[in-house]
Design an enzyme around this catalytic site. Structure first.
Site, PDB file in Angstrom:
ATOM      1  N   HIS A   1       0.843  -1.038  -0.078  1.00 37.49           N
ATOM      2  CA  HIS A   1      -0.076  -0.085  -0.112  1.00 37.49           C
ATOM      3  C   HIS A   1       0.817   1.318  -0.117  1.00 37.49           C
ATOM      4  O   HIS A   1       0.545   2.463   0.853  1.00 37.49           O
ATOM      5  CB  HIS A   1      -0.781  -0.057   1.360  1.00 37.49           C
ATOM      6  CG  HIS A   1      -2.290   0.592   0.836  1.00 37.49           C
ATOM      7  ND1 HIS A   1      -2.391   1.971   0.403  1.00 37.49           N
ATOM      8  CD2 HIS A   1      -3.461   0.234   0.961  1.00 37.49           C
ATOM      9  CE1 HIS A   1      -3.737   1.886   0.416  1.00 37.49           C
ATOM     10  NE2 HIS A   1      -4.389   1.247   0.781  1.00 37.49           N
TER      11      HIS A   1
ATOM     12  N   GLU B   1      -2.175  -0.914  -6.387  1.00 38.11           N
ATOM     13  CA  GLU B   1      -2.075  -2.030  -5.412  1.00 38.11           C
ATOM     14  C   GLU B   1      -2.435  -3.343  -6.349  1.00 38.11           C
ATOM     15  O   GLU B   1      -3.703  -3.532  -6.823  1.00 38.11           O
ATOM     16  CB  GLU B   1      -3.314  -1.977  -4.415  1.00 38.11           C
ATOM     17  CG  GLU B   1      -2.945  -0.467  -3.685  1.00 38.11           C
ATOM     18  CD  GLU B   1      -4.362  -0.472  -2.866  1.00 38.11           C
ATOM     19  OE1 GLU B   1      -4.813  -1.262  -1.887  1.00 38.11           O
ATOM     20  OE2 GLU B   1      -4.786   0.837  -2.982  1.00 38.11           O
TER      21      GLU B   1
END
Length: 392
Positions: free
Chosen positions: A216, A357
């Site tokens: 992340h 992501e």
């Protein structure tokens, strides 16, 4: 609450003691300006520290084993200046303060990245209720494995294999946040000679479960975290995306990007595409969507092909992403601009950054036509994402 307070107070006391011990002595900072002593502490009786990776070209990654997080990532710009390209904090206290600090910055997300509808999954003939930590517009989903009580706030065991490689290991107990199975998972970060941040996620389980790990990092390639980054140029190699409703939950549809603001098959400045009247962008206050990657075909992802890229005309820094996963979540920092200072006291504005992501599609356990995240005993989960940096 008591446990959280003990974590934060412990971190603060340790930082104070370390500061006192270092007073009058030379402080050895990282290339990114971090003080490793600001990360030395104990959380839940486990040691936390800052690890520094470097490659032969001077690229630097600073990573803490608290949440297996990338804290800083230094890459050269078009003039050869080393530039930090990821958001975060410059001390462990803010990362550990889960009540007051948005803290998924740079983390390894597990067990399941992104959202699961109503926090419910069914494995075999048994339904499991997961922690419902994502409360928006009347819905209560499970986000990022339970959020503050998920893996991003656990201390990993760290093993620095060499100057450019760090292996981080976590053992998650059966029933954690409602997920079945005891899972042993690793995140291995490497800096390669071609200025790539290479990330390998692996996991095994003693009972059938679901796994969907990701990194992340919040990327801003402009060299200035105090200004929004929607002038960065985005490319996503995807003909389709998965629409989401007002609670950010995938509807189960797969729609073409053709003729919509979701079409980044030609590199385009993000702000030029961000049409807030378009229902899916309006719902999310920006981009927070999963794209169905063209690099994933016939049940296999080609992690030698570029699936997405991000470019800064200001610094000339180009990020190219590769993964074996079927999807990528593009998130444009829609909840930033909250007045909480980041590294070195900088206030991050809304839309300052972009997350890329790698993942299975959101809520895939409840959408059986999509690639499934199931992991059984005797199997090994493997997920690969690589972020290659260059200048142009």
């Amino acid at each position: 609450m008591k446990n959280l307070k003990s974590i934060i107070l412990g971190a603060g006391m340790m930082a104070f003691l370390l500061s006192a011990c270092n007073s009058g002595n030379e402080v050895n900072l990282t290339v990114s300006g971090l003080n490793p002593a600001s990360f030395d502490t104990l959380i839940n009786e486990k040691p936390v520290k800052l690890y520094v990776l470097k490659n032969s070209k001077g690229m630097e990654a600073c990573i803490t084993n608290y949440g297996a997080r990338v804290v800083s990532l230094m890459v050269p710009d078009k003039d050869g200046n080393m530039t930090d390209v990821v958001l975060g904090y410059d001390n462990i206290r803010q990362y550990a303060d889960t009540l007051n600090s948005p803290n998924d910055y740079g983390s390894s997300v597990g067990r399941y990245a992104n959202r699961i509808k109503d926090g419910k999954i069914t494995i075999g003939d048994k339904e499991y209720q997961l922690r419902q930590n994502d409360n928006g517009n009347g819905a209560a989903h499970c986000l990022h494995g339970g959020g503050n009580t998920g893996w991003m706030n656990k201390v990993y065991d760290a093993e620095q294999l060499n100057d450019s490689t760090l292996k981080l290991t976590i053992v998650a107990p059966d029933g954690e946040n409602g997920f079945p199975g005891t899972v042993t998972a690793t995140t291995t970060y490497s800096l390669t000679a071609d200025n790539t941040l290479d990330i390998v996620f692996e996991a095994t389980t003693d009972a059938e479960t679901i796994i969907n790990m990701t990194n992340h990092n919040y990327y801003n390639l402009n060299g200035d975290f105090s200004k929004e980054g929607m002038d960065m140029v985005l490319y996503v190699n995807a003909d389709n995306f998965t629409p989401s409703d007002a609670s950010y939950m995938t509807t189960g549809e797969i729609k073409p990007v053709e003729g919509t603001p979701m079409d980044f098959r030609e590199p385009t400045a993000i702000g030029e595409k961000m049409d807030t009247s378009y229902v899916y962008i309006k719902n999310a206050s920006g981009y927070d969507h999963n794209w169905c990657l063209n690099t994933y075909k016939d049940g296999k992802g080609d992690d030698t092909q570029v699936c997405a890229s991000l470019y800064s005309p200001k610094t000339g820094i180009l990020l190219e992403m590769m993964t074996n996963e079927p999807g990528v979540q593009v998130y444009t920092g829609n909840f930033q601009g909250n007045g909480i200072p980041g590294k070195f006291g900088v206030l991050y504005p809304k839309h300052v950054s972009v997350c890329l992501e790698s993942q299975k599609y959101p809520d895939s356990p409840n959408k059986k036509d999509w690639v499934q995240p199931t992991l059984k005993p005797g199997e090994k989960y493997y997920s690969h994402a690589a972020y290659r940096f260059s200048v142009k």
